[in-house]
Design a protein around this motif. Structure first.
Motif, PDB file in Angstrom:
ATOM      1  N   ALA A 276      25.858  17.791  74.555  1.00 23.63           N
ATOM      2  CA  ALA A 276      27.034  16.958  74.281  1.00 23.63           C
ATOM      3  C   ALA A 276      26.982  16.365  72.883  1.00 23.63           C
ATOM      4  O   ALA A 276      28.016  16.180  72.235  1.00 23.63           O
ATOM      5  CB  ALA A 276      27.153  15.859  75.329  1.00 23.63           C
ATOM      6  N   GLN A 277      25.776  16.075  72.378  1.00 25.49           N
ATOM      7  CA  GLN A 277      25.624  15.518  71.038  1.00 25.49           C
ATOM      8  C   GLN A 277      25.808  16.565  69.950  1.00 25.49           C
ATOM      9  O   GLN A 277      26.007  16.208  68.789  1.00 25.49           O
ATOM     10  CB  GLN A 277      24.238  14.881  70.893  1.00 25.49           C
ATOM     11  CG  GLN A 277      24.041  13.639  71.732  1.00 25.49           C
ATOM     12  CD  GLN A 277      22.623  13.113  71.647  1.00 25.49           C
ATOM     13  OE1 GLN A 277      21.708  13.826  71.211  1.00 25.49           O
ATOM     14  NE2 GLN A 277      22.411  11.876  72.063  1.00 25.49           N
ATOM     15  N   ASN A 278      25.743  17.834  70.303  1.00 25.74           N
ATOM     16  CA  ASN A 278      25.798  18.902  69.310  1.00 25.74           C
ATOM     17  C   ASN A 278      27.050  19.773  69.442  1.00 25.74           C
ATOM     18  O   ASN A 278      27.033  20.952  69.065  1.00 25.74           O
ATOM     19  CB  ASN A 278      24.544  19.779  69.422  1.00 25.74           C
ATOM     20  CG  ASN A 278      23.300  19.076  68.943  1.00 25.74           C
ATOM     21  OD1 ASN A 278      22.990  19.051  67.762  1.00 25.74           O
ATOM     22  ND2 ASN A 278      22.568  18.474  69.871  1.00 25.74           N
ATOM     23  N   GLY A 279      28.119  19.218  69.951  1.00 27.46           N
ATOM     24  CA  GLY A 279      29.396  19.917  69.960  1.00 27.46           C
ATOM     25  C   GLY A 279      29.629  20.825  71.144  1.00 27.46           C
ATOM     26  O   GLY A 279      30.547  21.664  71.110  1.00 27.46           O
ATOM     27  N   TYR A 280      28.853  20.681  72.208  1.00 26.20           N
ATOM     28  CA  TYR A 280      29.058  21.472  73.418  1.00 26.20           C
ATOM     29  C   TYR A 280      29.595  20.571  74.524  1.00 26.20           C
ATOM     30  O   TYR A 280      29.495  19.343  74.452  1.00 26.20           O
ATOM     31  CB  TYR A 280      27.750  22.142  73.858  1.00 26.20           C
ATOM     32  CG  TYR A 280      27.246  23.176  72.882  1.00 26.20           C
ATOM     33  CD1 TYR A 280      27.589  24.518  73.002  1.00 26.20           C
ATOM     34  CD2 TYR A 280      26.435  22.800  71.812  1.00 26.20           C
ATOM     35  CE1 TYR A 280      27.130  25.461  72.101  1.00 26.20           C
ATOM     36  CE2 TYR A 280      25.975  23.740  70.900  1.00 26.20           C
ATOM     37  CZ  TYR A 280      26.323  25.068  71.047  1.00 26.20           C
ATOM     38  OH  TYR A 280      25.882  25.998  70.146  1.00 26.20           O
TER      39      TYR A 280
ATOM     40  N   ASN B 126      27.180  25.278  79.064  1.00 24.05           N
ATOM     41  CA  ASN B 126      27.536  24.483  77.890  1.00 24.05           C
ATOM     42  C   ASN B 126      28.313  25.320  76.875  1.00 24.05           C
ATOM     43  O   ASN B 126      27.763  25.731  75.851  1.00 24.05           O
ATOM     44  CB  ASN B 126      26.273  23.911  77.239  1.00 24.05           C
ATOM     45  CG  ASN B 126      25.669  22.783  78.045  1.00 24.05           C
ATOM     46  OD1 ASN B 126      26.189  21.676  78.069  1.00 24.05           O
ATOM     47  ND2 ASN B 126      24.568  23.075  78.731  1.00 24.05           N
ATOM     48  N   PRO B 127      29.580  25.580  77.123  1.00 21.96           N
ATOM     49  CA  PRO B 127      30.392  26.242  76.096  1.00 21.96           C
ATOM     50  C   PRO B 127      30.708  25.287  74.968  1.00 21.96           C
ATOM     51  O   PRO B 127      30.629  24.063  75.119  1.00 21.96           O
ATOM     52  CB  PRO B 127      31.663  26.641  76.866  1.00 21.96           C
ATOM     53  CG  PRO B 127      31.755  25.639  77.969  1.00 21.96           C
ATOM     54  CD  PRO B 127      30.340  25.303  78.355  1.00 21.96           C
ATOM     55  N   GLN B 128      31.083  25.849  73.813  1.00 26.22           N
ATOM     56  CA  GLN B 128      31.425  25.007  72.665  1.00 26.22           C
ATOM     57  C   GLN B 128      32.740  24.281  72.920  1.00 26.22           C
ATOM     58  O   GLN B 128      33.720  24.876  73.368  1.00 26.22           O
ATOM     59  CB  GLN B 128      31.526  25.846  71.401  1.00 26.22           C
ATOM     60  CG  GLN B 128      30.184  26.339  70.876  1.00 26.22           C
ATOM     61  CD  GLN B 128      30.308  27.045  69.547  1.00 26.22           C
ATOM     62  OE1 GLN B 128      31.380  27.506  69.186  1.00 26.22           O
ATOM     63  NE2 GLN B 128      29.216  27.112  68.811  1.00 26.22           N
ATOM     64  N   ALA B 129      32.743  22.996  72.615  1.00 23.30           N
ATOM     65  CA  ALA B 129      33.917  22.179  72.885  1.00 23.30           C
ATOM     66  C   ALA B 129      35.124  22.635  72.070  1.00 23.30           C
ATOM     67  O   ALA B 129      36.249  22.655  72.571  1.00 23.30           O
ATOM     68  CB  ALA B 129      33.605  20.708  72.593  1.00 23.30           C
ATOM     69  N   ARG B 130      34.902  23.047  70.822  1.00 21.98           N
ATOM     70  CA  ARG B 130      36.042  23.439  69.977  1.00 21.98           C
ATOM     71  C   ARG B 130      36.704  24.708  70.503  1.00 21.98           C
ATOM     72  O   ARG B 130      37.918  24.879  70.387  1.00 21.98           O
ATOM     73  CB  ARG B 130      35.592  23.618  68.534  1.00 21.98           C
ATOM     74  CG  ARG B 130      34.519  24.667  68.314  1.00 21.98           C
ATOM     75  CD  ARG B 130      34.093  24.738  66.854  1.00 21.98           C
ATOM     76  NE  ARG B 130      33.067  25.736  66.613  1.00 21.98           N
ATOM     77  CZ  ARG B 130      33.318  27.021  66.400  1.00 21.98           C
ATOM     78  NH1 ARG B 130      34.569  27.455  66.388  1.00 21.98           N
ATOM     79  NH2 ARG B 130      32.336  27.868  66.183  1.00 21.98           N
ATOM     80  N   ARG B 131      35.921  25.606  71.089  1.00 26.49           N
ATOM     81  CA  ARG B 131      36.502  26.824  71.647  1.00 26.49           C
ATOM     82  C   ARG B 131      37.308  26.517  72.911  1.00 26.49           C
ATOM     83  O   ARG B 131      38.364  27.114  73.136  1.00 26.49           O
ATOM     84  CB  ARG B 131      35.403  27.833  71.942  1.00 26.49           C
ATOM     85  CG  ARG B 131      34.722  28.377  70.696  1.00 26.49           C
ATOM     86  CD  ARG B 131      33.800  29.524  71.020  1.00 26.49           C
ATOM     87  NE  ARG B 131      33.223  30.096  69.811  1.00 26.49           N
ATOM     88  CZ  ARG B 131      32.412  31.151  69.801  1.00 26.49           C
ATOM     89  NH1 ARG B 131      32.077  31.732  70.952  1.00 26.49           N
ATOM     90  NH2 ARG B 131      31.928  31.608  68.649  1.00 26.49           N
TER      91      ARG B 131
END
Length: 282
Positions: free
Chosen positions: A163-167, A259-264
């Motif tokens: 969560a801290q690294n954009g996932y 943990n998929p990437q949040a931006r995607r």
């Protein structure tokens, strides 16, 4: 009287470390996972508070020492250009850290002016503000990214760090709710997870949850003497059920976290809201 001053001064020396523990507990609540606050009575917490206080006080003493030396040099420089009848050098304030240490030894003569009392209070407030800025800064999280200081185990590795690294941690939860061979499962973004002081999961909350039914069927071998086939997991269609779902530990049988990437995910949601995913991205 001297004993009372010693006790107060001793507590003042520990204030930066104690506030550091307090800020750490508040910092831990920013994440989607939390455990009980660090107890101040624990030996490890007291050792951390004392070590932090000593570090902050030492750095403050050196800083004030340098500032006092610069003030003396500046006063001598100004006095060399101004007549002694006009320029009267003022006595320097006592180093507040030295004042506190003197009081802890029972010396009531350390503070000779009321301004020294204000200097001690302002110094401690400045130290607490510095500790707050360090502990709550994002760079502090980055520095300790690989260190599980909260002793949260798999939650730190699979929920907090991603969560801290954009996932975006998405949990698939299989519950103990079963009937007629069907079980109830849920899928959603991990909004909050509570742990006991021993690391046990107490509850799990999911945002934008979806409910699905699943079946576990024993595998059947094609040949009589062949190795039994693996059981089959059949998952039925998902159904949105609300905005937030909270599950207690007794209702949770298994949890799988991806943990998929949040931006995607956000991009995919924008495409779906705009009318569907283009053919080249399907």
């Amino acid at each position: 009287m001297a004993l009372t001053l010693s006790v107060i001064a001793g507590l003042a020396l520990l204030l930066p470390g104690l506030f550091g523990v307090l800020f750490w507990n508040f910092r831990a609540r920013r994440h989607s996972a939390s455990r009980p606050d660090l107890p101040i009575t624990a030996v490890s917490v007291l050792a951390f508070a004392i070590a932090l206080s000593m570090l902050v006080h030492t750095a403050t003493w050196y800083l004030i020492y340098v500032v006092r030396l610069l003030a003396v040099e500046a006063g001598d420089l100004v006095g060399s250009y101004i007549s002694p009848a006009i320029y009267v050098p003022q006595p320097l304030l006592q180093n507040p850290i030295e004042t506190i240490v003197a009081l802890t030894h029972g010396s009531a003569t350390a503070i000779v002016q009321p301004i020294d009392v204000a200097a001690v209070a302002l110094t401690i407030l400045a130290e607490i503000a510095f500790v707050f800025a360090v502990v709550t800064d994002e760079g502090f999280d980055l520095l300790l990214e690989d260190v599980d200081l909260g002793n949260q185990g798999w939650v730190h590795s699979h929920i907090i760090r991603p969560a801290q690294n954009g996932y975006r941690p998405i949990a698939y939860v299989l519950t103990t709710l079963r009937k007629d061979g069907l079980g109830v499962g849920f899928r959603g973004v991990v909004a909050d997870i509570r742990q006991s002081d021993r690391g046990e999961t107490l509850s799990l909350s999911l945002s934008d949850p979806e409910r699905f039914l699943y079946e576990l069927k024993p595998g059947k071998s094609a040949k009589l003497l062949s190795k039994p086939a693996d059981p089959k997991f059949i998952r039925h269609e998902d159904e949105a059920i609300g905005s937030v779902l909270s599950l207690e530990a007794r209702a949770i049988e298994n949890v799988v976290v991806s943990n998929p990437q949040a931006r995607r995910l956000d991009r995919l949601r924008q495409l779906l809201d705009a009318g569907g995913v283009p053919a080249e991205q399907t």
